[in-house]
Scaffold this motif. Structure first.
Motif, PDB file in Angstrom:
ATOM      1  N   UNK A 173       0.872  -1.182   0.000  1.00 54.43           N
ATOM      2  CA  UNK A 173       0.000   0.000   0.000  1.00 54.43           C
ATOM      3  C   UNK A 173       0.909   1.233   0.000  1.00 54.43           C
ATOM      4  N   UNK A 174       1.098   1.801  -1.179  1.00 48.23           N
ATOM      5  CA  UNK A 174       2.023   2.933  -1.339  1.00 48.23           C
ATOM      6  C   UNK A 174       1.408   4.207  -0.760  1.00 48.23           C
ATOM      7  N   UNK A 175       0.187   4.503  -1.194  1.00 50.06           N
ATOM      8  CA  UNK A 175      -0.545   5.665  -0.667  1.00 50.06           C
ATOM      9  C   UNK A 175      -2.026   5.502  -0.983  1.00 50.06           C
ATOM     10  N   UNK A 176      -2.851   6.318  -0.387  1.00 49.76           N
ATOM     11  CA  UNK A 176      -4.299   6.243  -0.666  1.00 49.76           C
ATOM     12  C   UNK A 176      -4.986   7.500  -0.164  1.00 49.76           C
ATOM     13  N   UNK A 177      -6.218   7.665  -0.664  1.00 48.87           N
ATOM     14  CA  UNK A 177      -7.037   8.827  -0.293  1.00 48.87           C
ATOM     15  C   UNK A 177      -8.307   8.362   0.399  1.00 48.87           C
ATOM     16  N   UNK A 178      -8.667   9.026   1.476  1.00 50.23           N
ATOM     17  CA  UNK A 178      -9.929   8.738   2.158  1.00 50.23           C
ATOM     18  C   UNK A 178     -10.793   9.988   2.190  1.00 50.23           C
ATOM     19  N   UNK A 179     -12.115   9.755   2.304  1.00 51.65           N
ATOM     20  CA  UNK A 179     -13.039  10.862   2.578  1.00 51.65           C
ATOM     21  C   UNK A 179     -13.903  10.472   3.767  1.00 51.65           C
ATOM     22  N   UNK A 180     -14.278  11.460   4.526  1.00 50.66           N
ATOM     23  CA  UNK A 180     -15.110  11.224   5.701  1.00 50.66           C
ATOM     24  C   UNK A 180     -16.411  12.003   5.559  1.00 50.66           C
ATOM     25  N   UNK A 181     -17.439  11.555   6.307  1.00 50.39           N
ATOM     26  CA  UNK A 181     -18.724  12.245   6.252  1.00 50.39           C
ATOM     27  C   UNK A 181     -19.278  12.452   7.643  1.00 50.39           C
ATOM     28  N   UNK A 182     -20.213  13.404   7.733  1.00 46.50           N
ATOM     29  CA  UNK A 182     -20.935  13.647   8.993  1.00 46.50           C
ATOM     30  C   UNK A 182     -22.322  13.037   8.890  1.00 46.50           C
ATOM     31  N   UNK A 183     -22.662  12.197   9.872  1.00 46.10           N
ATOM     32  CA  UNK A 183     -24.016  11.642   9.899  1.00 46.10           C
ATOM     33  C   UNK A 183     -24.974  12.751  10.355  1.00 46.10           C
ATOM     34  N   UNK A 184     -26.285  12.536  10.159  1.00 44.98           N
ATOM     35  CA  UNK A 184     -27.239  13.572  10.591  1.00 44.98           C
ATOM     36  C   UNK A 184     -27.103  13.927  12.075  1.00 44.98           C
ATOM     37  N   UNK A 185     -26.616  12.974  12.894  1.00 43.91           N
ATOM     38  CA  UNK A 185     -26.424  13.329  14.308  1.00 43.91           C
ATOM     39  C   UNK A 185     -25.005  13.796  14.616  1.00 43.91           C
ATOM     40  N   UNK A 186     -24.260  14.146  13.569  1.00 46.01           N
ATOM     41  CA  UNK A 186     -22.996  14.852  13.767  1.00 46.01           C
ATOM     42  C   UNK A 186     -21.777  13.994  14.036  1.00 46.01           C
ATOM     43  N   UNK A 187     -21.922  12.688  13.781  1.00 46.77           N
ATOM     44  CA  UNK A 187     -20.780  11.799  13.986  1.00 46.77           C
ATOM     45  C   UNK A 187     -19.924  11.737  12.712  1.00 46.77           C
ATOM     46  N   UNK A 188     -18.604  11.652  12.899  1.00 45.85           N
ATOM     47  CA  UNK A 188     -17.709  11.522  11.740  1.00 45.85           C
ATOM     48  C   UNK A 188     -17.482  10.048  11.437  1.00 45.85           C
TER      49      UNK A 188
END
Ligand code: C5P
Length: 238
Positions: A173-188
């Motif tokens: 695994x040389x490198x990678x990209x992630x994305x995160x989101x907020x649930x309606x109750x504000x959790x990441x």
């Protein structure tokens, strides 16, 4: 479950509303782009392969304590996911120098580093996703300090787990990209996808590239590389 109108069409996926307010349906496409949309093409069966590969990673990550958006892989090219608001950050982890980091620092691709690097880009196509740091992100309100702390901890945990699994599949695994989101109750939670579109994966013995760099650099056998990654992951389940 009823799929309703399309909410969004990205470079590699479409997102649809469903009759459940908390769930979205994601469709994976064969379309491929690189260099912020300047290079366009299609990769045969990429949608199906990325759907399966990303589903495999997200399921295992959830089992290992990385909370994420996947509900289920529904069919060949669809996933049901939890509704989140995407945090406007691309979170990149690098274990070996390659890609834009090689270029920016004038280092040779493949240079080993003493510890993983985490970096953030501000998700904005018009600006070309500029590199920022956590202070920019906090100061301009992209995410709070606590959210960035969560994102960084989760990203490093994903790196540890993914590196281990991919090593078992004889891949680096040389490198990678992630994305995160907020649930309606504000959790990441972890969102988006993890696939050969978003990771650099090299064969451990030959260092052959088995990821989207084959498309970016016109190396040929792009679809074959994605199939190879999927075959190796499936073997880990046996
Ligand atoms: O191009 P760069 O070297 O910065 O990419 C680092 C990693 O992030 C690569 O694995 C690449 O596939 C991924 N990436 C991505 N989407 C972007 C930019 C980079 O998946 N928009």
């Amino acid at each position: 479950m009823k799929v309703l109108e399309q909410l969004y069409e990205g470079k590699a996926k479409r997102v649809f509303k469903t009759d459940d307010d908390n769930l979205y349906m994601v469709e994976y496409k064969d379309d491929a782009t690189a260099f912020n949309g300047q290079k366009k093409g299609t990769i045969a069966h990429k949608g199906v392969l990325n759907n399966k590969i990303s589903g495999w990673f997200f399921k295992r990550l959830a089992e290992n304590g990385v909370d994420n958006h996947l509900v289920e892989v529904v069919d060949d090219d669809h996933q049901l996911v939890k509704r989140v608001e995407i945090v406007k950050l691309e979170v990149i982890i690098r274990n070996i120098i390659a890609g834009s980091m090689a270029k920016r620092l004038g280092l040779e691709e493949g240079t080993e580093i003493s510890e993983p690097i985490i970096e953030f880009s501000y998700k904005d196509d018009d600006l070309g996703d500029p590199l920022i740091n956590r202070y920019h992100a906090q100061a301009i309100g992209v995410a709070t300090k606590e959210e960035i702390d969560t994102i960084m901890a989760q990203a490093f945990k994903v790196n540890d787990l993914l590196s281990k699994w991919l090593d078992e599949a004889n891949l680096i695994l040389v490198d990678f990209k992630l994305e995160f989101g907020r649930t309606p109750d504000g959790k990441i939670i972890l969102a988006d996808e993890i696939s050969p579109d978003t990771c650099r994966l090299w064969d451990k013995d030959t260092r052959k590239k088995l990821d989207k760099d084959r498309f970016r650099q016109d190396l040929g056998d792009v679809a074959e590389a994605y199939v190879e990654v999927w075959n190796r992951l499936q073997k880990l389940d046996k």
